[in-house]
Design an enzyme around this catalytic site. Structure first.
Site, short mmCIF file in Angstrom:
data_model
loop_
_atom_site.label_atom_id
_atom_site.label_comp_id
_atom_site.label_asym_id
_atom_site.label_seq_id
_atom_site.Cartn_x
_atom_site.Cartn_y
_atom_site.Cartn_z
N SER A 193 0.82 -1.21 0.00
CA SER A 193 0.00 0.00 0.00
C SER A 193 0.85 1.26 0.00
O SER A 193 0.33 2.36 -0.20
CB SER A 193 -0.92 0.01 1.23
OG SER A 193 -0.14 -0.05 2.42
N HIS A 214 -2.67 -3.05 -5.81
CA HIS A 214 -3.07 -2.70 -4.45
C HIS A 214 -4.58 -2.79 -4.27
O HIS A 214 -5.34 -1.92 -4.69
CB HIS A 214 -2.59 -1.28 -4.10
CG HIS A 214 -2.98 -0.85 -2.73
ND1 HIS A 214 -3.32 0.45 -2.42
CD2 HIS A 214 -3.12 -1.55 -1.57
CE1 HIS A 214 -3.64 0.54 -1.15
NE2 HIS A 214 -3.53 -0.66 -0.61
N GLU A 226 -5.48 -0.21 -7.21
CA GLU A 226 -4.47 0.68 -7.78
C GLU A 226 -3.44 -0.18 -8.51
O GLU A 226 -2.84 -1.08 -7.92
CB GLU A 226 -3.78 1.49 -6.67
CG GLU A 226 -4.68 2.54 -6.06
CD GLU A 226 -4.03 3.30 -4.93
OE1 GLU A 226 -4.24 4.53 -4.83
OE2 GLU A 226 -3.30 2.68 -4.13
N ASN A 264 -3.67 6.61 -0.62
CA ASN A 264 -3.01 6.87 0.66
C ASN A 264 -2.22 8.18 0.66
O ASN A 264 -2.09 8.82 1.70
CB ASN A 264 -2.10 5.70 1.03
CG ASN A 264 -2.90 4.48 1.46
OD1 ASN A 264 -4.07 4.58 1.79
ND2 ASN A 264 -2.27 3.32 1.44
#
Length: 359
Positions: A193, A214, A226, A264
């Site tokens: 991540s 991800h 992702e 993130n």
């Protein structure tokens, strides 16, 4: 575009003038767009192009091509290997099995692999009880999963997906093993991540076959993946993963190999700032959560989300972002560090920013 590029720039300028925080400084592109009159939906063009001024209908252009445009032909995938035994690994194995793929679920021991498959069985039972899946489909899904205690069973997989601890050394060790076990041409994907995918790829003799994939937790429910290609990732590997995402009913988004990727990198500075607000007695965590749910339209407030994600996981991601971008504003909040040191990690330990009843 909906708010207005010029409006967003004005608000950020005011926030930066007040706080001096570099994270509030408007990105130069906002000024460029505003100066050019490209202010969003109201002008008919901003970050997207619209059918006309005031329209919300997006017209595809060079910056927003149709999904899948220009992709190479992907590699065939029939059998998938998932390495790991935790919640993420189990969820990803369930996703592939429900989509009809044969899945090899590998853990450090046969016992752990069998326990992970049992967890998938419980997840499928819950889906059946809620009417989301038939008992027959649940049974067929479970039958497609083969739990094993060794990576040797990955010898004939077409796609190997790593879902182990978010630790670079651990992932590198696993990929070095996958490099020896997996057949030539197999796609090797990491679910990291926040770690650099290229650092994982370089421990193999075939970095062109390595890519980031991800998934978000819980994998069976969350629709986004992702897709993170490095400077060495082959075009057909990228195409393969995007095709697979569609087959397992996920929405792929492409992003570069930098800390935090898309979600993130945007999410955790926001969460970190929320914690700093509480530290500075600017507002209570209940009021901040309510404000972001009711005013920001978020399904969860930042503290609710932090407790679900896990404070240890959140701290690790914030440290990676701070290390890569070296911005003082990204330094993890001391309060978050104290809670992690005290073992208050969120829902999974019964206490984080709030206390929870033990299950």
């Amino acid at each position: 575009d909906l708010i207005g590029v010029d409006t967003a720039r004005t608000v950020l300028e005011a926030m930066y003038a007040s706080s001096g925080d570099r994270l509030h400084a408007p990105a130069p592109i906002l000024g460029h767009l505003a100066e050019a009159g490209l202010t969003g939906q109201k002008s008919g063009r901003g970050f997207y192009t619209y059918a006309e001024a005031g329209s919300s209908t997006i017209v595809r252009d060079a910056q927003t091509p149709p999904d899948g445009a220009g992709l190479a032909e992907g590699r065939p995938v029939a059998k998938v290997g998932v390495a790991g035994s935790g919640t993420m690994a189990s969820g990803i194995a369930q996703v592939f099995a429900q989509a009809g793929f044969a899945v090899v679920l590998a853990a450090r021991s046969q016992e752990k692999a069998s326990a992970a498959k049992a967890a998938i069985g419980k997840s499928l039972d819950r889906a059946v009880s809620k009417g989301r899946l038939t008992a027959e489909n649940a049974a067929q899904t479970l039958e497609r999963i083969s739990p094993v205690g060794s990576l040797d069973a990955f010898a004939d997989v077409d796609l190997a997906v790593e879902a182990v601890a978010e630790d670079l050394a651990v992932k590198q060790e696993l990929f070095a093993a996958l490099d020896k076990v997996c057949r030539p041409g197999a796609v090797l994907a990491t679910t990291t991540s926040s770690l650099p995918v290229i650092a994982i790829a370089r421990v193999t003799s075939r970095p062109q076959d390595v890519i980031g994939m991800h998934f978000f937790n819980p994998a069976p429910a969350m629709k986004l993946v992702e897709v993170v290609r490095t400077v060495l990732t082959a075009d057909d590997v990228h195409a393969t993963v995007r095709e697979i995402c569609v087959k397992v009913r996920k929405h792929p988004v492409d992003c570069g190999d930098r800390a935090g990727f898309i979600v993130n990198a945007l999410l955790f500075p926001y969460l970190n700032n929320a914690v700093k607000m509480v530290e500075q007695h600017y507002a209570s965590l209940d009021d901040i959560d309510a404000a972001m749910r009711l005013g920001g339209g978020y399904p969860m407030g930042p503290f609710e989300l932090l407790d679900v994600v896990g404070l240890d996981v959140s701290l690790a991601i914030e440290k990676v972002l701070h290390k890569e971008f070296r911005d003082p504003g990204l330094a993890p909040s001391p309060l978050l560090e104290h809670l992690v040191a005290a073992g208050c990690l969120g829902r999974k330990t019964g206490r984080g920013f709030r206390e929870y009843a033990r299950r």
